[in-house]
Design an enzyme around this catalytic site. Structure first.
Site, PDB file in Angstrom:
ATOM      1  N   HIS A  16      15.864  38.892  87.769  1.00 37.39           N
ATOM      2  CA  HIS A  16      15.489  38.477  86.492  1.00 37.39           C
ATOM      3  C   HIS A  16      14.633  39.186  86.023  1.00 37.39           C
ATOM      4  O   HIS A  16      13.676  39.245  86.467  1.00 37.39           O
ATOM      5  CB  HIS A  16      15.969  37.052  86.256  1.00 37.39           C
ATOM      6  CG  HIS A  16      16.758  36.109  87.429  1.00 37.39           C
ATOM      7  ND1 HIS A  16      17.667  35.448  86.256  1.00 37.39           N
ATOM      8  CD2 HIS A  16      16.960  35.440  88.720  1.00 37.39           C
ATOM      9  CE1 HIS A  16      18.301  34.369  86.608  1.00 37.39           C
ATOM     10  NE2 HIS A  16      17.620  34.583  88.603  1.00 37.39           N
ATOM     11  N   HIS A  26      19.782  39.226  92.701  1.00 38.07           N
ATOM     12  CA  HIS A  26      19.841  40.171  90.997  1.00 38.07           C
ATOM     13  C   HIS A  26      18.555  39.337  91.336  1.00 38.07           C
ATOM     14  O   HIS A  26      17.645  38.327  91.924  1.00 38.07           O
ATOM     15  CB  HIS A  26      20.803  39.324  90.376  1.00 38.07           C
ATOM     16  CG  HIS A  26      20.610  37.550  91.003  1.00 38.07           C
ATOM     17  ND1 HIS A  26      21.851  36.764  91.632  1.00 38.07           N
ATOM     18  CD2 HIS A  26      20.556  36.585  90.007  1.00 38.07           C
ATOM     19  CE1 HIS A  26      21.300  35.640  91.642  1.00 38.07           C
ATOM     20  NE2 HIS A  26      21.117  34.925  90.748  1.00 38.07           N
ATOM     21  N   ARG A  64      22.822  41.826  80.685  1.00 33.40           N
ATOM     22  CA  ARG A  64      22.365  40.772  80.255  1.00 33.40           C
ATOM     23  C   ARG A  64      22.915  38.680  80.897  1.00 33.40           C
ATOM     24  O   ARG A  64      24.370  38.967  80.599  1.00 33.40           O
ATOM     25  CB  ARG A  64      22.516  40.510  78.714  1.00 33.40           C
ATOM     26  CG  ARG A  64      22.001  41.329  77.505  1.00 33.40           C
ATOM     27  CD  ARG A  64      21.095  41.484  76.077  1.00 33.40           C
ATOM     28  NE  ARG A  64      21.283  42.899  76.107  1.00 33.40           N
ATOM     29  CZ  ARG A  64      20.107  43.323  75.731  1.00 33.40           C
ATOM     30  NH1 ARG A  64      18.987  42.318  76.016  1.00 33.40           N
ATOM     31  NH2 ARG A  64      19.936  44.418  74.878  1.00 33.40           N
ATOM     32  N   ASP A  65      21.912  38.397  80.759  1.00 35.74           N
ATOM     33  CA  ASP A  65      22.140  36.652  81.441  1.00 35.74           C
ATOM     34  C   ASP A  65      23.538  35.835  80.339  1.00 35.74           C
ATOM     35  O   ASP A  65      22.610  36.037  79.419  1.00 35.74           O
ATOM     36  CB  ASP A  65      20.979  35.678  81.568  1.00 35.74           C
ATOM     37  CG  ASP A  65      21.460  34.871  82.619  1.00 35.74           C
ATOM     38  OD1 ASP A  65      21.149  34.696  84.356  1.00 35.74           O
ATOM     39  OD2 ASP A  65      21.861  33.286  81.602  1.00 35.74           O
ATOM     40  N   ILE A  66      24.235  35.870  81.023  1.00 38.00           N
ATOM     41  CA  ILE A  66      24.803  34.780  79.869  1.00 38.00           C
ATOM     42  C   ILE A  66      24.301  33.363  79.443  1.00 38.00           C
ATOM     43  O   ILE A  66      24.646  33.152  77.691  1.00 38.00           O
ATOM     44  CB  ILE A  66      26.304  34.138  79.948  1.00 38.00           C
ATOM     45  CG1 ILE A  66      27.392  34.238  79.354  1.00 38.00           C
ATOM     46  CG2 ILE A  66      25.981  33.208  81.581  1.00 38.00           C
ATOM     47  CD1 ILE A  66      28.849  33.880  80.103  1.00 38.00           C
TER      48      ILE A  66
HETATM   49  P1  5GP Z   1      20.700  32.255  90.191  1.00 37.92           P
HETATM   50  O1  5GP Z   1      20.158  30.614  90.109  1.00 37.92           O
HETATM   51  O2  5GP Z   1      21.364  32.169  91.055  1.00 37.92           O
HETATM   52  O3  5GP Z   1      18.878  33.054  90.342  1.00 37.92           O
HETATM   53  O4  5GP Z   1      20.874  33.167  88.765  1.00 37.92           O
HETATM   54  C1  5GP Z   1      21.786  33.497  88.193  1.00 37.92           C
HETATM   55  C2  5GP Z   1      22.238  33.777  87.215  1.00 37.92           C
HETATM   56  O5  5GP Z   1      23.566  33.705  86.673  1.00 37.92           O
HETATM   57  C3  5GP Z   1      22.129  32.299  85.791  1.00 37.92           C
HETATM   58  O6  5GP Z   1      20.387  33.154  85.126  1.00 37.92           O
HETATM   59  C4  5GP Z   1      22.833  32.845  85.001  1.00 37.92           C
HETATM   60  O7  5GP Z   1      23.187  31.926  83.533  1.00 37.92           O
HETATM   61  C5  5GP Z   1      23.951  33.754  84.869  1.00 37.92           C
HETATM   62  N1  5GP Z   1      25.694  34.202  85.213  1.00 37.92           N
HETATM   63  C6  5GP Z   1      25.787  32.276  85.661  1.00 37.92           C
HETATM   64  N2  5GP Z   1      26.648  33.595  85.185  1.00 37.92           N
HETATM   65  C7  5GP Z   1      27.334  34.134  84.333  1.00 37.92           C
HETATM   66  C8  5GP Z   1      28.379  35.198  84.104  1.00 37.92           C
HETATM   67  O8  5GP Z   1      29.904  34.942  84.069  1.00 37.92           O
HETATM   68  N3  5GP Z   1      28.192  36.637  83.286  1.00 37.92           N
HETATM   69  C9  5GP Z   1      26.262  36.277  83.224  1.00 37.92           C
HETATM   70  N4  5GP Z   1      26.373  37.551  82.508  1.00 37.92           N
HETATM   71  N5  5GP Z   1      25.732  35.952  83.927  1.00 37.92           N
HETATM   72  C10 5GP Z   1      26.093  35.023  84.443  1.00 37.92           C
END
Ligand code: 5GP
Length: 115
Positions: A102, A100, A29-31
Protein backbone atom coordinates in the site's frame (compact mmCIF):
# COMPACT_ATOMS: atom_id res chain seq x y z
CA UNK A 1 -2.29 -21.09 -8.49
CA UNK A 2 -5.94 -20.18 -7.94
CA UNK A 3 -6.61 -16.74 -9.49
CA UNK A 4 -7.02 -13.89 -7.04
CA UNK A 5 -9.01 -10.68 -7.27
CA UNK A 6 -5.75 -8.90 -8.01
CA UNK A 7 -4.54 -11.40 -10.62
CA UNK A 8 -7.87 -10.88 -12.42
CA UNK A 9 -7.25 -7.11 -12.36
CA UNK A 10 -3.71 -7.63 -13.67
CA UNK A 11 -5.01 -9.84 -16.47
CA UNK A 12 -7.64 -7.24 -17.40
CA UNK A 13 -10.55 -9.48 -16.42
CA UNK A 14 -11.72 -7.05 -13.73
CA UNK A 15 -11.67 -3.24 -14.00
CA UNK A 16 -9.29 -1.07 -12.00
CA UNK A 17 -7.63 2.33 -12.25
CA UNK A 18 -4.19 1.10 -13.26
CA UNK A 19 -1.49 3.75 -12.83
CA UNK A 20 1.64 1.72 -13.60
CA UNK A 21 2.60 -1.59 -15.17
CA UNK A 22 5.88 -3.33 -16.02
CA UNK A 23 7.18 -6.87 -16.43
CA UNK A 24 7.14 -7.57 -12.68
CA UNK A 25 4.50 -5.40 -11.03
CA UNK A 26 1.20 -3.61 -11.62
CA UNK A 27 -0.09 -0.67 -9.57
CA UNK A 28 -3.70 0.48 -9.30
CA UNK A 29 -5.77 2.71 -7.05
CA UNK A 30 -7.38 1.12 -4.01
CA UNK A 31 -11.15 0.82 -4.43
CA UNK A 32 -11.70 2.11 -0.88
CA UNK A 33 -8.97 4.70 -0.39
CA UNK A 34 -7.82 5.45 3.15
CA UNK A 35 -6.30 8.78 2.05
CA UNK A 36 -6.23 11.02 -1.06
CA UNK A 37 -3.45 8.84 -2.47
CA UNK A 38 -3.89 5.10 -1.96
CA UNK A 39 -2.25 2.87 -4.52
CA UNK A 40 -1.60 -0.87 -4.39
CA UNK A 41 1.65 -2.16 -5.91
CA UNK A 42 1.17 -5.81 -6.76
CA UNK A 43 3.43 -8.54 -8.18
CA UNK A 44 2.21 -9.75 -11.58
CA UNK A 45 2.67 -13.33 -10.35
CA UNK A 46 0.63 -14.63 -7.44
CA UNK A 47 2.53 -14.61 -4.15
CA UNK A 48 0.01 -14.93 -1.30
CA UNK A 49 1.92 -13.20 1.53
CA UNK A 50 5.34 -11.83 2.46
CA UNK A 51 5.93 -15.23 4.09
CA UNK A 52 5.93 -16.76 0.61
CA UNK A 53 8.72 -14.58 -0.81
CA UNK A 54 11.89 -16.48 -1.73
CA UNK A 55 15.43 -15.52 -2.70
CA UNK A 56 14.28 -15.67 -6.32
CA UNK A 57 11.92 -12.77 -5.63
CA UNK A 58 14.69 -10.38 -4.63
CA UNK A 59 14.39 -8.33 -7.82
CA UNK A 60 10.61 -8.26 -7.56
CA UNK A 61 10.68 -7.12 -3.92
CA UNK A 62 13.10 -4.35 -4.81
CA UNK A 63 10.99 -3.34 -7.78
CA UNK A 64 7.91 -2.98 -5.57
CA UNK A 65 9.75 -0.48 -3.39
CA UNK A 66 11.23 1.46 -6.29
CA UNK A 67 7.85 1.69 -8.03
CA UNK A 68 6.35 2.99 -4.78
CA UNK A 69 9.05 5.66 -4.64
CA UNK A 70 8.39 6.65 -8.25
CA UNK A 71 4.61 6.77 -7.80
CA UNK A 72 4.96 8.85 -4.62
CA UNK A 73 6.78 11.41 -6.73
CA UNK A 74 4.25 11.25 -9.58
CA UNK A 75 1.36 11.59 -7.12
CA UNK A 76 3.01 14.61 -5.47
CA UNK A 77 3.43 13.16 -1.98
CA UNK A 78 7.17 12.49 -1.98
CA UNK A 79 7.98 15.68 -0.08
CA UNK A 80 4.89 15.84 2.16
CA UNK A 81 5.34 12.20 3.10
CA UNK A 82 3.61 8.88 2.78
CA UNK A 83 3.40 5.45 4.31
CA UNK A 84 4.18 2.07 2.76
CA UNK A 85 2.35 -0.86 4.31
CA UNK A 86 2.31 -4.60 3.67
CA UNK A 87 -0.18 -6.54 5.75
CA UNK A 88 0.66 -10.19 6.38
CA UNK A 89 -1.96 -12.66 7.60
CA UNK A 90 -4.75 -12.12 10.07
CA UNK A 91 -3.21 -10.07 12.87
CA UNK A 92 -2.28 -7.48 10.28
CA UNK A 93 -5.76 -7.66 8.73
CA UNK A 94 -4.67 -8.95 5.32
CA UNK A 95 -7.82 -9.27 3.19
CA UNK A 96 -6.46 -10.20 -0.23
CA UNK A 97 -4.01 -13.11 -0.36
CA UNK A 98 -2.02 -11.72 -3.25
CA UNK A 99 0.98 -9.75 -1.93
CA UNK A 100 0.55 -5.97 -2.24
CA UNK A 101 2.30 -2.86 -1.02
CA UNK A 102 0.00 0.00 0.00
CA UNK A 103 1.23 3.51 -0.88
CA UNK A 104 -0.80 5.92 1.23
CA UNK A 105 -0.45 9.70 1.47
CA UNK A 106 -1.92 13.10 0.76
CA UNK A 107 -2.79 13.95 4.38
CA UNK A 108 -1.24 13.50 7.83
CA UNK A 109 -1.62 9.79 8.56
CA UNK A 110 -1.54 9.73 12.35
CA UNK A 111 0.14 7.09 14.48
CA UNK A 112 1.56 4.06 12.75
CA UNK A 113 -0.25 1.47 14.86
CA UNK A 114 -3.22 1.60 17.24
CA UNK A 115 -2.02 1.13 20.84
P1 5GP B 1 -5.16 -5.80 2.68
O1 5GP B 1 -6.12 -5.61 3.83
O2 5GP B 1 -5.23 -7.17 2.10
O3 5GP B 1 -3.77 -5.35 2.99
O4 5GP B 1 -5.64 -4.77 1.58
C1 5GP B 1 -6.54 -5.08 0.58
C2 5GP B 1 -6.92 -3.79 -0.11
O5 5GP B 1 -7.54 -4.11 -1.33
C3 5GP B 1 -7.91 -2.95 0.69
O6 5GP B 1 -7.35 -1.65 0.95
C4 5GP B 1 -9.14 -2.87 -0.21
O7 5GP B 1 -9.78 -1.63 -0.19
C5 5GP B 1 -8.55 -3.18 -1.58
N1 5GP B 1 -9.49 -3.80 -2.52
C6 5GP B 1 -10.35 -4.82 -2.23
N2 5GP B 1 -11.04 -5.16 -3.33
C7 5GP B 1 -10.61 -4.35 -4.32
C8 5GP B 1 -10.95 -4.24 -5.71
O8 5GP B 1 -11.80 -4.95 -6.25
N3 5GP B 1 -10.29 -3.29 -6.44
C9 5GP B 1 -9.33 -2.48 -5.88
N4 5GP B 1 -8.75 -1.59 -6.68
N5 5GP B 1 -8.98 -2.58 -4.58
C10 5GP B 1 -9.61 -3.49 -3.82
Amino acid sequence: MVPTLFSKIIEGKLPADIVYRDDLVTAFRDINPAAPVHILIVPNKIIPTVNDLTEEDEQLAGRMLLVARKLAEVEGVAESGYRLIINCNRHAGQEIYHLHLHLIGGRPLGPMVLR
